[in-house]
Each structure stands twice: as C-alpha cells, then as structure tokens.
Design a protein around this motif. Structure first.
Motif, PDB file in Angstrom:
ATOM      1  N   LEU A  38      -0.086 -87.213  12.627  1.00 10.35           N
ATOM      2  CA  LEU A  38       1.284 -87.603  12.275  1.00 10.35           C
ATOM      3  C   LEU A  38       1.770 -86.995  10.963  1.00 10.35           C
ATOM      4  O   LEU A  38       2.866 -87.320  10.504  1.00 10.35           O
ATOM      5  CB  LEU A  38       1.396 -89.128  12.226  1.00 10.35           C
ATOM      6  CG  LEU A  38       1.093 -89.831  13.548  1.00 10.35           C
ATOM      7  CD1 LEU A  38       1.303 -91.326  13.416  1.00 10.35           C
ATOM      8  CD2 LEU A  38       1.922 -89.272  14.683  1.00 10.35           C
ATOM      9  N   CYS A  41       5.240 -85.685  10.641  1.00  6.82           N
ATOM     10  CA  CYS A  41       6.344 -86.657  10.654  1.00  6.82           C
ATOM     11  C   CYS A  41       6.686 -87.161   9.256  1.00  6.82           C
ATOM     12  O   CYS A  41       7.697 -87.848   9.074  1.00  6.82           O
ATOM     13  CB  CYS A  41       5.985 -87.857  11.525  1.00  6.82           C
ATOM     14  SG  CYS A  41       5.642 -87.444  13.241  1.00  6.82           S
ATOM     15  N   VAL A  60       2.655 -86.634  17.493  1.00  7.13           N
ATOM     16  CA  VAL A  60       2.864 -87.948  18.113  1.00  7.13           C
ATOM     17  C   VAL A  60       2.301 -87.932  19.535  1.00  7.13           C
ATOM     18  O   VAL A  60       1.610 -88.865  19.954  1.00  7.13           O
ATOM     19  CB  VAL A  60       4.367 -88.299  18.110  1.00  7.13           C
ATOM     20  CG1 VAL A  60       4.678 -89.450  19.038  1.00  7.13           C
ATOM     21  CG2 VAL A  60       4.831 -88.617  16.701  1.00  7.13           C
ATOM     22  N   ASP A  64      -0.963 -89.872  21.118  1.00 11.68           N
ATOM     23  CA  ASP A  64      -0.794 -90.680  22.324  1.00 11.68           C
ATOM     24  C   ASP A  64      -1.856 -90.339  23.357  1.00 11.68           C
ATOM     25  O   ASP A  64      -2.420 -91.223  23.998  1.00 11.68           O
ATOM     26  CB  ASP A  64       0.605 -90.484  22.903  1.00 11.68           C
ATOM     27  CG  ASP A  64       0.903 -91.468  24.011  1.00 11.68           C
ATOM     28  OD1 ASP A  64       0.740 -92.683  23.792  1.00 11.68           O
ATOM     29  OD2 ASP A  64       1.302 -91.025  25.101  1.00 11.68           O
ATOM     30  N   LEU A  81      -1.979 -96.698  10.814  1.00 15.51           N
ATOM     31  CA  LEU A  81      -0.575 -96.479  10.472  1.00 15.51           C
ATOM     32  C   LEU A  81      -0.121 -97.449   9.391  1.00 15.51           C
ATOM     33  O   LEU A  81       0.623 -97.068   8.484  1.00 15.51           O
ATOM     34  CB  LEU A  81       0.313 -96.618  11.705  1.00 15.51           C
ATOM     35  CG  LEU A  81       0.272 -95.440  12.667  1.00 15.51           C
ATOM     36  CD1 LEU A  81       0.981 -95.786  13.968  1.00 15.51           C
ATOM     37  CD2 LEU A  81       0.882 -94.207  12.042  1.00 15.51           C
ATOM     38  N   ALA A  95      10.526 -94.723  12.036  1.00 24.18           N
ATOM     39  CA  ALA A  95       9.425 -94.560  12.994  1.00 24.18           C
ATOM     40  C   ALA A  95       9.866 -94.949  14.400  1.00 24.18           C
ATOM     41  O   ALA A  95       9.483 -94.295  15.376  1.00 24.18           O
ATOM     42  CB  ALA A  95       8.219 -95.389  12.557  1.00 24.18           C
ATOM     43  N   ILE A 110       4.424 -96.834  17.026  1.00 25.53           N
ATOM     44  CA  ILE A 110       4.413 -95.934  15.880  1.00 25.53           C
ATOM     45  C   ILE A 110       4.894 -96.652  14.622  1.00 25.53           C
ATOM     46  O   ILE A 110       4.646 -96.230  13.513  1.00 25.53           O
ATOM     47  CB  ILE A 110       5.230 -94.659  16.162  1.00 25.53           C
ATOM     48  CG1 ILE A 110       4.878 -93.573  15.150  1.00 25.53           C
ATOM     49  CG2 ILE A 110       6.718 -94.961  16.214  1.00 25.53           C
ATOM     50  CD1 ILE A 110       5.249 -92.197  15.585  1.00 25.53           C
TER      51      ILE A 110
END
Length: 117
Positions: A38, A41, A60, A64, A81, A95, A110
């Motif tokens: 991540l 991001c 992402v 997954d 997270l 998010a 997320i």
C-alpha cells in the motif's frame, strides 16, 4: 520377484502423488508486506496527491489477492493498517474511496476503523 518390484514401483508412485498434491503452507502475512503493497497509496491518503495513482491500485489488488479467503490474514491486514495509519499522517476517510477509484472490490477493509476485531 516381479511382484515385489511392481509393489516398490507402486509405493514410489504413490509417494510422488502424495507429495505433489499436498498443499504447501503459506507464510503468515507480515505488516511489512501490507505497508509495501500500500505504499503507493500514501500520497493519496496523506493528501499530497489529488488522484489515486496506478501503483496504489496495483498494491491494493496485490494485497487483496494475498488475503482473499484467509480470515486470519484479513484480520492481520486490518491490524497492520491500523498501525500504519497511526504512524503516518493519513486521512482515513480517503481510504474508503480507494476501491471505487481503483475500480475494484476488496475482501478486506482498507479503512482500519471499519475492520472487524
């Protein structure tokens, strides 16, 4: 003697088949993997960028694929997270927008505030 050789061959073949079909154990998900997946991001989550970049979407989706179907890894991803978002200045409301912006559905939350315990 011929039946003894046949028996040995059958046993060897059976062992080979058993080894081939035995599932391999996967290592448990680590927080470093979550952060790495991540990391693309971060600029979006911290409001540095105004758009979600493709490397964010790739990460992402990669995460997954790692957690899909594994409840323990899904919970671990959420825990990671939470820690990641605490350590960095990120806007968690952003998010929630990532799946839509990346045109994907996720098997994990997320936004760590939405994670199950």
């Amino acid at each position: 003697m011929a039946s003894h050789r046949l028996l040995i061959k059958l046993v060897c073949a059976l062992v080979v088949v058993m080894v081939a079909v035995t599932p391999t154990a996967q290592a448990a998900l680590e927080c470093g993997e979550v952060q790495s997946d991540l990391s693309g991001c971060f600029a979006w989550l911290s409001k540095i960028d105004s758009v979600v970049k493709p490397n964010c979407c790739d990460g992402v989706k990669r995460l997954d694929n790692k957690v899909k179907g594994n409840v323990d890894d899904t919970k671990k991803a959420c825990k990671c997270l939470r820690q990641y978002y605490q350590d960095a200045l990120v806007y968690t409301e952003r998010a929630d927008q990532i799946p839509k912006k990346c045109n994907c559905t996720l098997s994990y939350e997320i936004n760590p505030h939405s994670c199950p315990n």
